[in-house]
Design a protein around this motif. Structure first.
Motif, PDB file in Angstrom:
ATOM      1  N   MET A 265      47.623   3.196   9.740  1.00 45.84           N
ATOM      2  CA  MET A 265      49.015   3.526   9.351  1.00 45.84           C
ATOM      3  C   MET A 265      49.415   5.004   9.839  1.00 45.84           C
ATOM      4  O   MET A 265      50.653   5.128  10.463  1.00 45.84           O
ATOM      5  CB  MET A 265      49.203   3.491   8.057  1.00 45.84           C
ATOM      6  CG  MET A 265      49.090   1.877   7.329  1.00 45.84           C
ATOM      7  SD  MET A 265      49.107   1.985   5.559  1.00 45.84           S
ATOM      8  CE  MET A 265      50.575   2.732   5.099  1.00 45.84           C
ATOM      9  N   ALA A 266      48.654   5.729   9.678  1.00 51.93           N
ATOM     10  CA  ALA A 266      48.732   7.304  10.264  1.00 51.93           C
ATOM     11  C   ALA A 266      48.940   7.302  11.795  1.00 51.93           C
ATOM     12  O   ALA A 266      49.695   7.859  11.999  1.00 51.93           O
ATOM     13  CB  ALA A 266      47.676   8.217   9.679  1.00 51.93           C
TER      14      ALA A 266
ATOM     15  N   SER B  86      56.464   6.824  15.290  1.00 52.76           N
ATOM     16  CA  SER B  86      57.513   6.508  14.867  1.00 52.76           C
ATOM     17  C   SER B  86      58.307   7.919  14.496  1.00 52.76           C
ATOM     18  O   SER B  86      58.178   8.230  13.232  1.00 52.76           O
ATOM     19  CB  SER B  86      57.605   5.817  13.655  1.00 52.76           C
ATOM     20  OG  SER B  86      58.427   5.474  12.607  1.00 52.76           O
ATOM     21  N   PRO B  87      59.178   8.120  15.151  1.00 50.71           N
ATOM     22  CA  PRO B  87      59.791   9.566  14.949  1.00 50.71           C
ATOM     23  C   PRO B  87      60.522   9.741  13.696  1.00 50.71           C
ATOM     24  O   PRO B  87      60.828  10.684  12.831  1.00 50.71           O
ATOM     25  CB  PRO B  87      61.145   9.453  16.000  1.00 50.71           C
ATOM     26  CG  PRO B  87      60.590   8.623  17.129  1.00 50.71           C
ATOM     27  CD  PRO B  87      59.802   7.625  16.356  1.00 50.71           C
ATOM     28  N   LYS B  88      61.154   8.385  12.973  1.00 50.78           N
ATOM     29  CA  LYS B  88      61.582   8.562  11.785  1.00 50.78           C
ATOM     30  C   LYS B  88      60.789   9.002  10.649  1.00 50.78           C
ATOM     31  O   LYS B  88      61.123   9.538   9.555  1.00 50.78           O
ATOM     32  CB  LYS B  88      62.213   7.199  11.252  1.00 50.78           C
ATOM     33  CG  LYS B  88      63.268   6.631  12.125  1.00 50.78           C
ATOM     34  CD  LYS B  88      64.064   5.339  11.542  1.00 50.78           C
ATOM     35  CE  LYS B  88      65.142   5.024  12.579  1.00 50.78           C
ATOM     36  NZ  LYS B  88      65.895   3.768  12.111  1.00 50.78           N
ATOM     37  N   ALA B  89      59.535   8.713  10.821  1.00 46.07           N
ATOM     38  CA  ALA B  89      58.685   9.042   9.592  1.00 46.07           C
ATOM     39  C   ALA B  89      57.976  10.484   9.902  1.00 46.07           C
ATOM     40  O   ALA B  89      57.076  10.772   8.955  1.00 46.07           O
ATOM     41  CB  ALA B  89      57.344   8.117   9.983  1.00 46.07           C
ATOM     42  N   LEU B  90      58.558  11.033  10.947  1.00 46.24           N
ATOM     43  CA  LEU B  90      58.071  12.452  10.982  1.00 46.24           C
ATOM     44  C   LEU B  90      58.949  13.774  10.603  1.00 46.24           C
ATOM     45  O   LEU B  90      58.574  14.829  10.778  1.00 46.24           O
ATOM     46  CB  LEU B  90      57.870  12.499  12.597  1.00 46.24           C
ATOM     47  CG  LEU B  90      56.746  11.678  13.225  1.00 46.24           C
ATOM     48  CD1 LEU B  90      56.836  11.797  14.843  1.00 46.24           C
ATOM     49  CD2 LEU B  90      55.441  11.981  12.893  1.00 46.24           C
ATOM     50  N   VAL B  91      60.127  13.281   9.918  1.00 43.48           N
ATOM     51  CA  VAL B  91      60.677  14.280   9.469  1.00 43.48           C
ATOM     52  C   VAL B  91      60.412  14.325   7.877  1.00 43.48           C
ATOM     53  O   VAL B  91      60.290  13.639   7.245  1.00 43.48           O
ATOM     54  CB  VAL B  91      62.192  13.861   9.623  1.00 43.48           C
ATOM     55  CG1 VAL B  91      63.237  14.851   8.958  1.00 43.48           C
ATOM     56  CG2 VAL B  91      62.625  13.531  11.120  1.00 43.48           C
ATOM     57  N   SER B  92      60.425  15.643   7.305  1.00 50.44           N
ATOM     58  CA  SER B  92      60.073  15.863   5.933  1.00 50.44           C
ATOM     59  C   SER B  92      61.201  15.658   5.214  1.00 50.44           C
ATOM     60  O   SER B  92      62.619  15.185   5.600  1.00 50.44           O
ATOM     61  CB  SER B  92      59.724  17.258   5.691  1.00 50.44           C
ATOM     62  OG  SER B  92      60.581  18.137   6.043  1.00 50.44           O
TER      63      SER B  92
ATOM     64  N   GLY C  73      47.761  12.737  13.799  1.00 48.12           N
ATOM     65  CA  GLY C  73      46.904  12.231  14.620  1.00 48.12           C
ATOM     66  C   GLY C  73      45.239  12.749  13.972  1.00 48.12           C
ATOM     67  O   GLY C  73      44.427  11.860  14.037  1.00 48.12           O
ATOM     68  N   GLY C  74      45.484  13.939  13.243  1.00 47.68           N
ATOM     69  CA  GLY C  74      44.298  14.290  12.574  1.00 47.68           C
ATOM     70  C   GLY C  74      43.937  13.571  11.438  1.00 47.68           C
ATOM     71  O   GLY C  74      42.687  13.262  11.229  1.00 47.68           O
ATOM     72  N   VAL C  75      44.766  13.179  10.995  1.00 49.24           N
ATOM     73  CA  VAL C  75      44.562  12.189   9.577  1.00 49.24           C
ATOM     74  C   VAL C  75      44.257  11.054  10.073  1.00 49.24           C
ATOM     75  O   VAL C  75      43.041  10.452   9.395  1.00 49.24           O
ATOM     76  CB  VAL C  75      45.986  12.182   8.719  1.00 49.24           C
ATOM     77  CG1 VAL C  75      45.804  11.034   7.470  1.00 49.24           C
ATOM     78  CG2 VAL C  75      46.400  13.284   8.212  1.00 49.24           C
TER      79      VAL C  75
ATOM     80  N   VAL D  76      42.354  10.280  12.786  1.00 47.06           N
ATOM     81  CA  VAL D  76      40.916  10.547  13.198  1.00 47.06           C
ATOM     82  C   VAL D  76      40.119  10.561  12.065  1.00 47.06           C
ATOM     83  O   VAL D  76      38.961   9.918  11.837  1.00 47.06           O
ATOM     84  CB  VAL D  76      41.004  11.437  14.388  1.00 47.06           C
ATOM     85  CG1 VAL D  76      39.412  11.758  14.434  1.00 47.06           C
ATOM     86  CG2 VAL D  76      41.779  11.181  15.419  1.00 47.06           C
ATOM     87  N   THR D  77      40.731  11.236  10.968  1.00 47.17           N
ATOM     88  CA  THR D  77      39.744  11.823   9.714  1.00 47.17           C
ATOM     89  C   THR D  77      39.411  10.414   9.075  1.00 47.17           C
ATOM     90  O   THR D  77      38.259  10.061   8.441  1.00 47.17           O
ATOM     91  CB  THR D  77      40.544  12.727   9.054  1.00 47.17           C
ATOM     92  OG1 THR D  77      40.446  13.866   9.743  1.00 47.17           O
ATOM     93  CG2 THR D  77      39.427  13.146   7.705  1.00 47.17           C
ATOM     94  N   MET D  78      40.475   9.631   8.743  1.00 48.59           N
ATOM     95  CA  MET D  78      40.458   8.411   7.952  1.00 48.59           C
ATOM     96  C   MET D  78      39.407   7.440   8.660  1.00 48.59           C
ATOM     97  O   MET D  78      38.731   6.901   7.888  1.00 48.59           O
ATOM     98  CB  MET D  78      41.649   7.929   7.609  1.00 48.59           C
ATOM     99  CG  MET D  78      42.805   8.854   6.886  1.00 48.59           C
ATOM    100  SD  MET D  78      42.198   9.468   5.127  1.00 48.59           S
ATOM    101  CE  MET D  78      43.656  10.077   4.450  1.00 48.59           C
ATOM    102  N   VAL D  79      39.876   6.947   9.750  1.00 50.15           N
ATOM    103  CA  VAL D  79      39.118   6.201  10.550  1.00 50.15           C
ATOM    104  C   VAL D  79      37.735   6.555  10.613  1.00 50.15           C
ATOM    105  O   VAL D  79      36.638   5.577  10.341  1.00 50.15           O
ATOM    106  CB  VAL D  79      39.743   5.725  11.782  1.00 50.15           C
ATOM    107  CG1 VAL D  79      38.872   4.915  12.700  1.00 50.15           C
ATOM    108  CG2 VAL D  79      41.283   5.185  11.738  1.00 50.15           C
TER     109      VAL D  79
END
Length: 209
Positions: free
Chosen positions: A91-92, A98-104, A192-194, A196-199
């Motif tokens: 999912m990460a 997905s640009p929409k998911a990258l805005v706080s 991307g870090g999340v 890699v970490t999760m998988v």
């Protein structure tokens, strides 16, 4: 007045607890991401700290001995946790595209993710991780009970304080990074870090179960 022995046990618990939780992991990565986004961080920190307190108390009460006697349960939990971590990692990875998911969260303070979903994820990342039982319950519990009669709870209290301090610092301190993460490219880097970490953790759990 706190005796020197009790003070020492509490300090040892604080240091040991921090040593176990201050590391890159699924739970910490999630808390960091939510803290940067400013979404439900107070509730998430409370859930993580309270979960740790329950697990630490279980260890002090001797639940770790039960876990050691039931290795099959830990193995099953490992596979379930591995599946969850890999799913969250995928999912990460999708969020990177997905640009929409990258805005706080927007200026009005509204959040895109629901509170129930955020809390459910926090609970899953905590309670579906078999390492939390081996580290927090078994290891911390063993060290706590090695302190001697009457001191194990001082050790446990120190570990609980360490957990609260860490999650508060990680969750509420993450807002200092919001300027950097105002750019979509920064969110891609974090997700991307999340991923890699999760998988990576998920695959590691599956292979080690």
């Amino acid at each position: 007045m706190i005796s020197p022995e009790a003070f020492h046990a509490a300090g040892l618990g604080l240091g040991t607890g921090l040593a176990l939780i201050v590391a890159i992991g699924a739970q910490n990565a999630f808390v960091l991401r939510q803290g940067i986004r400013g979404e439900h961080i107070g509730a998430i920190v409370a859930v993580c700290a309270l979960s740790d307190a329950v697990l630490i108390a279980a260890g002090v009460l001797g639940t770790g001995a039960l876990l050691a006697a039931a290795p099959a349960a830990v193995v099953v939990l490992g596979y379930v946790g591995a599946a969850f971590l890999v799913t969250y990692g995928v999912m990460a990875a999708k969020r990177i595209l997905s640009p929409k998911a990258l805005v706080s969260a927007d200026a009005s303070g509204s959040s895109r993710s629901g509170l129930a979903a955020a809390l459910a994820t926090s609970l899953a990342l905590t309670w579906l991780n078999p390492h939390v039982y081996l580290d927090t319950v078994l290891l911390l519990g063993s060290v706590a009970n090695a302190q001697g009669a009457g001191l194990q709870w001082w050790f446990g209290a120190g570990a609980m304080v360490g957990s609260v301090l860490w999650f508060c610092s990680l969750g509420f301190g993450a807002k200092l990074l919001r300027g950097f993460f105002a750019r979509p490219a920064s969110w891609r880097f974090l997700d991307g870090g999340v991923a890699v970490t999760m998988v990576g953790l998920g695959v590691g759990l599956a292979l080690g179960s």
